[in-house]
Write an enzyme that holds these catalytic residues in place. Structure first.
Site, PDB file in Angstrom:
ATOM      1  N   GLU A 223      -9.633   6.344   3.109  1.00 31.88           N
ATOM      2  CA  GLU A 223     -10.580   5.404   4.000  1.00 31.88           C
ATOM      3  C   GLU A 223     -10.225   4.175   4.034  1.00 31.88           C
ATOM      4  OE1 GLU A 223     -10.077   5.403   0.668  1.00 31.88           O
ATOM      5  OE2 GLU A 223      -9.318   2.484   0.435  1.00 31.88           O
TER       6      GLU A 223
ATOM      7  N   LYS B  93       0.481  -0.949  -0.151  1.00 30.79           N
ATOM      8  CA  LYS B  93      -0.486  -0.136  -0.100  1.00 30.79           C
ATOM      9  C   LYS B  93       0.462   1.367  -0.001  1.00 30.79           C
ATOM     10  CE  LYS B  93      -4.509  -1.869   0.692  1.00 30.79           C
ATOM     11  NZ  LYS B  93      -4.532  -2.853   1.487  1.00 30.79           N
TER      12      LYS B  93
ATOM     13  N   SER C 244       1.504  -9.727  -0.699  1.00 32.31           N
ATOM     14  CA  SER C 244       1.735  -8.200  -0.438  1.00 32.31           C
ATOM     15  C   SER C 244       1.814  -7.430   0.845  1.00 32.31           C
ATOM     16  CB  SER C 244       0.111  -8.560  -0.894  1.00 32.31           C
ATOM     17  OG  SER C 244      -0.990  -8.775  -0.439  1.00 32.31           O
TER      18      SER C 244
HETATM   19  C1  LIG Z   1      -4.690  -3.599   1.229  1.00 34.21           C
HETATM   20  C2  LIG Z   1      -4.469  -5.344   1.242  1.00 34.21           C
HETATM   21  C3  LIG Z   1      -4.869  -6.747  -0.400  1.00 34.21           C
HETATM   22  C4  LIG Z   1      -5.952  -5.317  -0.755  1.00 34.21           C
HETATM   23  O1  LIG Z   1      -5.694  -4.626  -1.944  1.00 34.21           O
HETATM   24  P1  LIG Z   1      -5.440  -4.899  -3.387  1.00 34.21           P
HETATM   25  O2  LIG Z   1      -6.179  -3.108  -3.695  1.00 34.21           O
HETATM   26  O3  LIG Z   1      -7.062  -5.940  -3.997  1.00 34.21           O
HETATM   27  O4  LIG Z   1      -4.450  -5.126  -3.472  1.00 34.21           O
HETATM   28  C5  LIG Z   1      -3.493  -7.156  -0.488  1.00 34.21           C
HETATM   29  N1  LIG Z   1      -2.943  -7.263   0.142  1.00 34.21           N
HETATM   30  C6  LIG Z   1      -3.028  -7.015   1.590  1.00 34.21           C
HETATM   31  C7  LIG Z   1      -2.056  -6.825   2.315  1.00 34.21           C
HETATM   32  C8  LIG Z   1      -3.368  -5.770   1.846  1.00 34.21           C
HETATM   33  O5  LIG Z   1      -2.737  -4.986   2.847  1.00 34.21           O
END
Ligand SMILES: *Cc1c(COP(=O)(O)O)cnc(C)c1O
Length: 403
Positions: free
Chosen positions: A120, A98, A386
């Site tokens: 948000e 993020k 992610s």
């Molecule tokens: C917010 C989040 C997501 C999902 O958001 P995307 O916009 O689809 O990437 C995925 N993995 C983590 C660790 C997150 O914090």
């Protein structure tokens, strides 16, 4: 291949009105025109400015800690075949992908002369990333968060407050992410001049999906370079990413969209199962509709009421997907799979025990589908990890006996 260039005329990129095939656009109330139009008119020019790019790259390097490693997971590869690489977005400052987007958008907000930031958040990861860059840039920060999520995610609420943000509870609807987004949009309508809205995913009205995808595209830019260094080839056979709104997937796919040999695998959250009434798999359960200013695939009743999604992972608990992904799904360019809560939990425990990496629950959904790919020994897979699992320890501890 930098963030602002369209090096190719890709059918998978936004056109000038923000459409991906029939999805996307900016279906917004008239009250929002000035804010959104300002962004539409200026974002490409600002992103293309060499001084912007320099400042962005510098912060990604020195503050976020990029490039994030591309790690060959040997024991995981032994188990599932192929060569499985993990793109370690979990090692970024604040613990997820993020921050790539919030750094980009705060620099953009500064250049637009904005003094106040709103955002948000669901699980609080985007809220924390936004509060972080606001502290860094000395900007006022207001984060809208569903009151249910505020209770579920106390540590992230505390982090945001420590960083100096005001956390405002959203008390309408299911009191989760969708409702927090509605509140943020309402605030923006009332504060069109001094406020920038840092949206956290590749959704919302044009230009957000394109802008967020560009900021996150650093993920696949690095993957190509790192694969070339490690394997002599910059093109993998598969790229796998979980998908809530779709920002980490958009970033991981971006520089492979027009490489037809690369299979793009998006993994949605199936909650307790897609037939259970408790799922968040928008391509399975959704139909075309409008949410937060974009035409996309959306979970809804026959008369168009948005259905409440469900997933164990707050980051995937959203009733739609970004328009880029709706188009990848409809065109067949992307393959969409879904993983249940239990599959994600099992994958999280397995990755932890095989590789010593505790992933976020969201990322575990992507890892969970390795078993379905039937990999051949020579195939190369990149999984976008992610985020890290710190925020999910409560869920993991509750399930320690089961796995
Ligand atoms: C917010 C989040 C997501 C999902 O958001 P995307 O916009 O689809 O990437 C995925 N993995 C983590 C660790 C997150 O914090």
């Amino acid at each position: 291949m930098k963030i602002a260039e369209n090096t190719f005329n890709s059918p998978y990129q936004a056109d000038k009105n923000g459409f991906y095939g029939r999805f996307g656009g900016a279906y917004i109330p008239e009250m929002l025109y000035p804010n959104v139009e300002e962004l539409q008119l200026k974002y490409k020019e600002i992103l293309a400015d060499p001084s912007f790019q320099e400042e962005f790259q510098q912060l990604l390097t020195d503050y976020v800690g990029r490039p994030s490693p591309l790690y060959l997971a040997k024991r995981l590869s032994e188990k599932y075949g192929g060569h499985i690489y993990l793109k370690r977005e979990d090692l970024n400052h604040t613990g997820a992908h993020k921050i790539n987007n919030t750094v980009g958008q705060i620099l953009l907000a500064k250049r637009l002369g904005k003094k106040r930031i709103i955002a948000e958040t669901g699980a609080g990861q985007h809220g924390v990333a936004t509060a972080t860059v606001c502290a860094l840039m000395n900007m006022e920060c207001v984060v809208y968060m569903g009151s249910v999520d505020i209770k579920r995610q106390a540590p992230n609420v505390a982090r945001m407050k420590m960083l100096g943000a005001t956390v405002v509870p959203a008390t309408s609807g299911s009191e989760t992410l969708k409702d927090a987004t509605n509140e943020a949009i309402r605030d923006w309508i009332n504060n069109p001049v001094n406020t920038h809205y840092i949206l956290g995913t590749a959704a919302g009205p044009h230009p957000y999906p394109d802008m967020v995808a560009r900021f996150q595209s650093v993920i696949s830019e690095e993957i190509r370079k790192q694969l070339l260094e490690k394997t002599g080839k910059e093109i993998p056979d598969y790229v796998v990413a979980c998908i809530g709104g779709g920002s980490n997937a958009a970033g991981a796919f971006y520089h492979f969209l027009d490489e037809p040999s690369v299979r793009l695998i998006a993994v949605e959250a199936a909650g307790h199962g897609n037939d259970s009434g408790e799922s968040a798999a928008s391509t399975v359960l959704g139909k075309v509709g409008l949410i937060h200013g974009a035409k996309t695939l959306l979970m809804q009743t026959d008369d168009g009421q948005i259905t409440e999604p469900y997933s164990i992972s707050a980051g995937l608990d959203y009733p739609g997907i970004g328009p880029m992904h709706a188009h990848l799904f409809e065109s067949g360019r992307g393959t969409f799979l879904s993983a249940t809560d239990n599959e994600a939990l099992a994958a999280a425990f397995e990755l932890t025990r095989l590789e010593g990496i505790i992933p976020a629950l969201e990322s575990s959904h992507a890892v969970a589908k390795l078993k379905d790919l039937a990999l051949r020994p020579e195939e190369v897979v990149v999984v976008c990890l992610s985020g890290r699992g710190d925020k999910d320890m409560e869920a993991y501890i509750r399930n320690l006996d089961k796995f």
